[in-house]
Design a protein around this motif. Structure first.
Motif, PDB file in Angstrom:
ATOM      1  N   TYR A  18      27.707  38.097  36.507  1.00  0.00           N
ATOM      2  CA  TYR A  18      28.306  37.980  37.627  1.00  0.00           C
ATOM      3  C   TYR A  18      29.726  37.504  37.323  1.00  0.00           C
ATOM      4  O   TYR A  18      30.672  37.896  38.009  1.00  0.00           O
ATOM      5  CB  TYR A  18      27.468  37.151  38.534  1.00  0.00           C
ATOM      6  N   LEU A  19      29.787  36.227  36.613  1.00  0.00           N
ATOM      7  CA  LEU A  19      30.848  35.350  36.324  1.00  0.00           C
ATOM      8  C   LEU A  19      32.097  36.430  35.484  1.00  0.00           C
ATOM      9  O   LEU A  19      33.157  36.331  35.926  1.00  0.00           O
ATOM     10  CB  LEU A  19      30.664  34.291  35.237  1.00  0.00           C
ATOM     11  N   PHE A  20      31.562  37.312  34.634  1.00  0.00           N
ATOM     12  CA  PHE A  20      32.548  38.089  33.898  1.00  0.00           C
ATOM     13  C   PHE A  20      33.025  39.091  34.843  1.00  0.00           C
ATOM     14  O   PHE A  20      34.271  39.205  34.747  1.00  0.00           O
ATOM     15  CB  PHE A  20      31.602  38.779  33.077  1.00  0.00           C
ATOM     16  N   GLN A  21      32.332  39.839  35.617  1.00  0.00           N
ATOM     17  CA  GLN A  21      32.765  40.673  36.710  1.00  0.00           C
ATOM     18  C   GLN A  21      33.860  39.939  37.621  1.00  0.00           C
ATOM     19  O   GLN A  21      34.759  40.298  37.842  1.00  0.00           O
ATOM     20  CB  GLN A  21      31.615  41.150  37.654  1.00  0.00           C
ATOM     21  N   ALA A  22      33.652  38.943  38.191  1.00  0.00           N
ATOM     22  CA  ALA A  22      34.010  38.119  38.948  1.00  0.00           C
ATOM     23  C   ALA A  22      35.617  37.547  38.486  1.00  0.00           C
ATOM     24  O   ALA A  22      36.738  37.573  38.891  1.00  0.00           O
ATOM     25  CB  ALA A  22      33.614  36.746  39.499  1.00  0.00           C
ATOM     26  N   GLY A  23      35.443  37.508  36.957  1.00  0.00           N
ATOM     27  CA  GLY A  23      36.494  36.759  36.173  1.00  0.00           C
ATOM     28  C   GLY A  23      37.620  38.018  36.071  1.00  0.00           C
ATOM     29  O   GLY A  23      38.864  38.161  36.423  1.00  0.00           O
ATOM     30  N   PHE A  24      36.784  39.137  35.770  1.00  0.00           N
ATOM     31  CA  PHE A  24      37.726  40.541  35.551  1.00  0.00           C
ATOM     32  C   PHE A  24      38.321  40.939  37.022  1.00  0.00           C
ATOM     33  O   PHE A  24      39.700  41.093  37.126  1.00  0.00           O
ATOM     34  CB  PHE A  24      36.767  41.603  35.234  1.00  0.00           C
ATOM     35  N   LYS A  25      37.704  40.598  38.001  1.00  0.00           N
ATOM     36  CA  LYS A  25      38.042  40.993  39.358  1.00  0.00           C
ATOM     37  C   LYS A  25      39.563  40.121  39.645  1.00  0.00           C
ATOM     38  O   LYS A  25      40.673  40.841  40.002  1.00  0.00           O
ATOM     39  CB  LYS A  25      37.223  40.743  40.550  1.00  0.00           C
ATOM     40  N   VAL A  26      39.416  38.838  39.330  1.00  0.00           N
ATOM     41  CA  VAL A  26      40.517  37.811  39.673  1.00  0.00           C
ATOM     42  C   VAL A  26      41.719  38.477  38.833  1.00  0.00           C
ATOM     43  O   VAL A  26      42.733  38.466  39.189  1.00  0.00           O
ATOM     44  CB  VAL A  26      40.214  36.340  39.373  1.00  0.00           C
ATOM     45  N   LEU A  27      41.384  38.535  37.683  1.00  0.00           N
ATOM     46  CA  LEU A  27      42.435  38.877  36.641  1.00  0.00           C
ATOM     47  C   LEU A  27      43.232  40.212  36.938  1.00  0.00           C
ATOM     48  O   LEU A  27      44.432  40.273  37.013  1.00  0.00           O
ATOM     49  CB  LEU A  27      42.020  39.230  35.138  1.00  0.00           C
ATOM     50  N   TYR A  28      42.252  41.107  37.524  1.00  0.00           N
ATOM     51  CA  TYR A  28      42.895  42.535  37.880  1.00  0.00           C
ATOM     52  C   TYR A  28      43.874  42.090  39.205  1.00  0.00           C
ATOM     53  O   TYR A  28      45.042  42.672  39.217  1.00  0.00           O
ATOM     54  CB  TYR A  28      41.878  43.425  38.326  1.00  0.00           C
ATOM     55  N   ARG A  29      43.122  41.399  40.232  1.00  0.00           N
ATOM     56  CA  ARG A  29      43.999  41.210  41.388  1.00  0.00           C
ATOM     57  C   ARG A  29      45.315  40.420  41.069  1.00  0.00           C
ATOM     58  O   ARG A  29      46.413  40.782  41.853  1.00  0.00           O
ATOM     59  CB  ARG A  29      43.324  40.380  42.363  1.00  0.00           C
ATOM     60  N   LEU A  30      45.336  39.574  40.006  1.00  0.00           N
ATOM     61  CA  LEU A  30      46.477  38.785  40.075  1.00  0.00           C
ATOM     62  C   LEU A  30      47.622  39.454  39.178  1.00  0.00           C
ATOM     63  O   LEU A  30      48.890  39.470  39.405  1.00  0.00           O
ATOM     64  CB  LEU A  30      46.434  37.327  39.247  1.00  0.00           C
ATOM     65  N   TYR A  31      47.193  40.107  38.077  1.00  0.00           N
ATOM     66  CA  TYR A  31      48.118  40.697  37.078  1.00  0.00           C
ATOM     67  C   TYR A  31      48.316  42.289  37.122  1.00  0.00           C
ATOM     68  O   TYR A  31      49.240  42.642  36.593  1.00  0.00           O
ATOM     69  CB  TYR A  31      47.799  40.232  35.676  1.00  0.00           C
ATOM     70  N   PHE A  32      47.418  43.067  37.597  1.00  0.00           N
ATOM     71  CA  PHE A  32      47.293  44.704  37.527  1.00  0.00           C
ATOM     72  C   PHE A  32      47.374  45.072  38.999  1.00  0.00           C
ATOM     73  O   PHE A  32      47.653  46.332  39.018  1.00  0.00           O
ATOM     74  CB  PHE A  32      46.350  44.965  36.687  1.00  0.00           C
ATOM     75  N   HIS A  33      46.993  44.486  39.900  1.00  0.00           N
ATOM     76  CA  HIS A  33      46.917  45.111  41.354  1.00  0.00           C
ATOM     77  C   HIS A  33      48.352  45.574  41.937  1.00  0.00           C
ATOM     78  O   HIS A  33      49.169  44.855  41.518  1.00  0.00           O
ATOM     79  CB  HIS A  33      46.254  44.068  42.458  1.00  0.00           C
ATOM     80  N   PRO A  34      48.388  46.738  42.468  1.00  0.00           N
ATOM     81  CA  PRO A  34      49.552  47.168  42.942  1.00  0.00           C
ATOM     82  C   PRO A  34      50.645  46.161  43.873  1.00  0.00           C
ATOM     83  O   PRO A  34      51.612  46.398  44.011  1.00  0.00           O
ATOM     84  CB  PRO A  34      49.351  48.590  43.903  1.00  0.00           C
ATOM     85  N   LEU A  35      49.651  45.438  44.430  1.00  0.00           N
ATOM     86  CA  LEU A  35      50.486  44.068  45.236  1.00  0.00           C
ATOM     87  C   LEU A  35      50.903  42.864  44.727  1.00  0.00           C
ATOM     88  O   LEU A  35      51.227  41.915  45.126  1.00  0.00           O
ATOM     89  CB  LEU A  35      49.830  43.746  46.737  1.00  0.00           C
ATOM     90  N   LYS A  36      50.813  43.162  43.121  1.00  0.00           N
ATOM     91  CA  LYS A  36      50.914  41.793  42.520  1.00  0.00           C
ATOM     92  C   LYS A  36      52.133  41.185  42.650  1.00  0.00           C
ATOM     93  O   LYS A  36      52.229  39.966  42.670  1.00  0.00           O
ATOM     94  CB  LYS A  36      50.566  42.022  40.929  1.00  0.00           C
ATOM     95  N   ASN A  37      53.099  41.826  42.927  1.00  0.00           N
ATOM     96  CA  ASN A  37      54.499  41.266  42.960  1.00  0.00           C
ATOM     97  C   ASN A  37      54.824  40.476  44.595  1.00  0.00           C
ATOM     98  O   ASN A  37      55.767  39.991  44.734  1.00  0.00           O
ATOM     99  CB  ASN A  37      55.530  42.067  42.455  1.00  0.00           C
ATOM    100  N   PHE A  38      53.950  40.862  45.307  1.00  0.00           N
ATOM    101  CA  PHE A  38      54.274  40.447  46.822  1.00  0.00           C
ATOM    102  C   PHE A  38      54.125  38.851  46.747  1.00  0.00           C
ATOM    103  O   PHE A  38      53.025  38.295  46.374  1.00  0.00           O
ATOM    104  CB  PHE A  38      53.388  41.100  47.938  1.00  0.00           C
ATOM    105  N   PRO A  39      54.809  38.213  47.417  1.00  0.00           N
ATOM    106  CA  PRO A  39      54.711  36.589  47.408  1.00  0.00           C
ATOM    107  C   PRO A  39      53.637  36.256  48.574  1.00  0.00           C
ATOM    108  O   PRO A  39      52.925  37.020  49.349  1.00  0.00           O
ATOM    109  CB  PRO A  39      55.805  36.047  48.257  1.00  0.00           C
ATOM    110  N   GLY A  40      52.813  35.036  48.009  1.00  0.00           N
ATOM    111  CA  GLY A  40      51.782  34.648  48.825  1.00  0.00           C
ATOM    112  C   GLY A  40      50.873  33.629  47.969  1.00  0.00           C
ATOM    113  O   GLY A  40      51.239  33.669  46.851  1.00  0.00           O
ATOM    114  N   PRO A  41      50.196  32.873  48.649  1.00  0.00           N
ATOM    115  CA  PRO A  41      49.282  31.786  47.679  1.00  0.00           C
ATOM    116  C   PRO A  41      48.286  32.774  46.725  1.00  0.00           C
ATOM    117  O   PRO A  41      47.791  33.718  47.150  1.00  0.00           O
ATOM    118  CB  PRO A  41      48.298  31.316  48.694  1.00  0.00           C
TER     119      PRO A  41
END
Ligand code: HEM
Length: 426
Positions: A18-41
């Motif tokens: 579960y932790l591995f999957q969650a960590g992977f998700k977070v990495l994807y959302r922060l560094y690879f997601h199409p919206l990664k360059n939009f400002p926000g927290p």
């Protein structure tokens, strides 16, 4: 070496997975997601817990926090979750509404239906309850309920007691939304009856499905009723309470309204509501109350079509959830001069015509509020009746009572209460 029994090993494997999957998700959302360059927290982009913290732990604060961030980050597009952008661009509001569909987490109810065809079918089923003639049919009930509120206010005048008028508005709008009569009877300390002879929302839905081979299951009826209970009552009651507050704190505007109402006292006393609906200043007061109080301040999600779209020169990828906040339109200094001032006059004459397209508090397009006509009628009749008949003063209510929180619908800190100074018809 640490020896683990079979069960512990399984539990640890599941937790690590579960932790591995969650960590992977977070990495994807922060560094690879199409919206990664939009400002926000970054925490909001990484996990839904950020919104949970602002809304649940801090109490309905997420939308206000994001609106504040718009200023701090000097951007009208903020990433509010991994796949959701808040876009404060009033012109884009008009552009997206005719065609983008949306979803809300109330799974089975009308505004949650992401499938635009199914939404259209359901909407046609419900439309008969909200046509102008159906709203007109509700007028006698509305009149009876207004007389009950009149009775409560008149009694309070005799007793010198304060009235929680916001609670009375909930009672009024609850009836209007055609829910059953349990709440209403309780408020009047009567025994709820099962058969009132009035058609409830469920009756209308079941009737509309009869003979058409459409099966409406219990879960759907419950979801739809729960939704109506909130959107059909709280919004209008909230707006009416703000109307009382703004009018009682703006004496000049109240005097002008009173002058207009005095000229129509005969129609108000005889409940000739269609005539009262035509009063210009009263309509302007209602529009201004809706603008300044903004009963729906939160996210109104729409999904960008697969081809994506442009907001100004910024490309938004297909599949992104976007919201244009109605409060951004209400507070726009480009559209409204001194937006934080309560000025019904802005909706009259030529100035009114020039801002006509910004009458948007019920939203626009296929998902626009189905209860708009009903709500407008409830507000018109209530304000006309109350201010034609009574002189009121606020009681235990000030600007701190009107601080708002967003729990999908907006709520204020404490109910508006009044003292009755005079009953002109008493
Ligand atoms: C001051 C009063 C009200 C305001 C400001 C208001 C505003 C809104 C807004 C902004 C939406 C969302 C539209 C969108 O997603 O773009 C909405 C939807 C809706 N409202 Fe209202 N509303 C009010 C009163 C009512 C009443 C009295 C009812 C019913 C008795 C009602 C029933 C609904 C329903 C069913 C929807 C979903 C429509 C759909 O998805 O097709 N509302 N309203």
């Amino acid at each position: 070496m640490l020896k683990l029994d079979g069960l512990t090993r399984w539990v640890l494997t599941i937790i690590c997975g579960y932790l591995f999957q969650a960590g992977f998700k977070v990495l994807y959302r922060l560094y690879f997601h199409p919206l990664k360059n939009f400002p926000g927290p970054w925490l909001a982009a990484a996990t839904g817990w950020y919104k949970f913290y602002c809304d649940v732990i801090c109490g309905g604060q997420y939308i206000f926090h994001i609106r504040q961030l718009e200023k701090e980050l000097d951007s009208n597009i903020i990433r509010v979750s991994h796949n959701h952008l808040l876009i404060n661009d009033p012109d884009f509001f008009h552009e997206m509404n005719p065609s983008f569909y949306h979803r809300l987490p109330l799974t089975n109810s009308l505004p949650a239906l992401a499938d635009s065809k199914l939404h259209g079918v359901r909407r046609r089923q419900l439309n008969p309850v909200f046509t102008p003639s159906a709203v007109a049919e509700a007028l006698p009930t509305l009149s009876i309920n207004l007389e009950s509120i009149g009775e409560i206010l008149s009694r309070a005048k005799r007793d010198g007691a304060a009235v929680d008028i916001q609670a009375d508005f909930f009672y009024l709008t609850y009836c209007g939304a055609r829910l059953d009569d349990v709440y209403v009877k309780r408020r009047h300390k009567e025994k709820p009856s099962r058969d009132t002879g009035k058609r409830t929302l469920s009756d209308v839905l079941l009737d509309s499905a009869e003979g058409k081979g459409v099966h409406l299951d219990r879960k759907y009826l419950i979801d739809e009723s729960v939704l109506f209970m909130f959107v059909g009552t709280d919004t209008t009651a909230y707006a009416l309470s703000f109307a009382i507050y703004y009018l009682l704190t703006h004496q000049e505007i109240l005097n002008k309204l009173r002058d207009e109402l005095r000229g129509s006292e005969k129609q108000i006393r005889s409940h000739d509501w269609p005539a009262v609906r035509k009063l210009d200043y009263l309509s302007a007061v209602i529009e201004e109350v809706l603008r300044i109080s903004c009963p729906v301040q939160g996210f109104l999600p729409r999904v960008v079509p697969p081809s994506g779209c442009l907001v100004g020169s910024t490309f938004i990828p297909g599949g992104t959830v976007i919201s244009v906040p109605l409060s951004g339109i209400s507070n726009s200094e480009v559209i409204f001069k001194e937006p934080s001032s309560f000025r019904p006059e802005r909706w009259l004459g030529d100035s009114g015509k020039s801002i006509e397209k910004w009458r948007v508090q019920f939203s626009l397009g296929p998902y626009a509020c189905i209860g708009m006509k009903l709500s407008q009628m409830e507000m018109t009749t209530s304000l006309a009746y109350i201010f034609a008949r009574f002189d009121l003063a606020l009681h235990d209510t000030d600007s701190s009572s009107m601080q708002v929180f967003d729990y999908l619908l907006v709520v204020n800190t404490s109910h508006v209460q009044v003292m009755v100074l005079k009953d002109h018809w008493g």
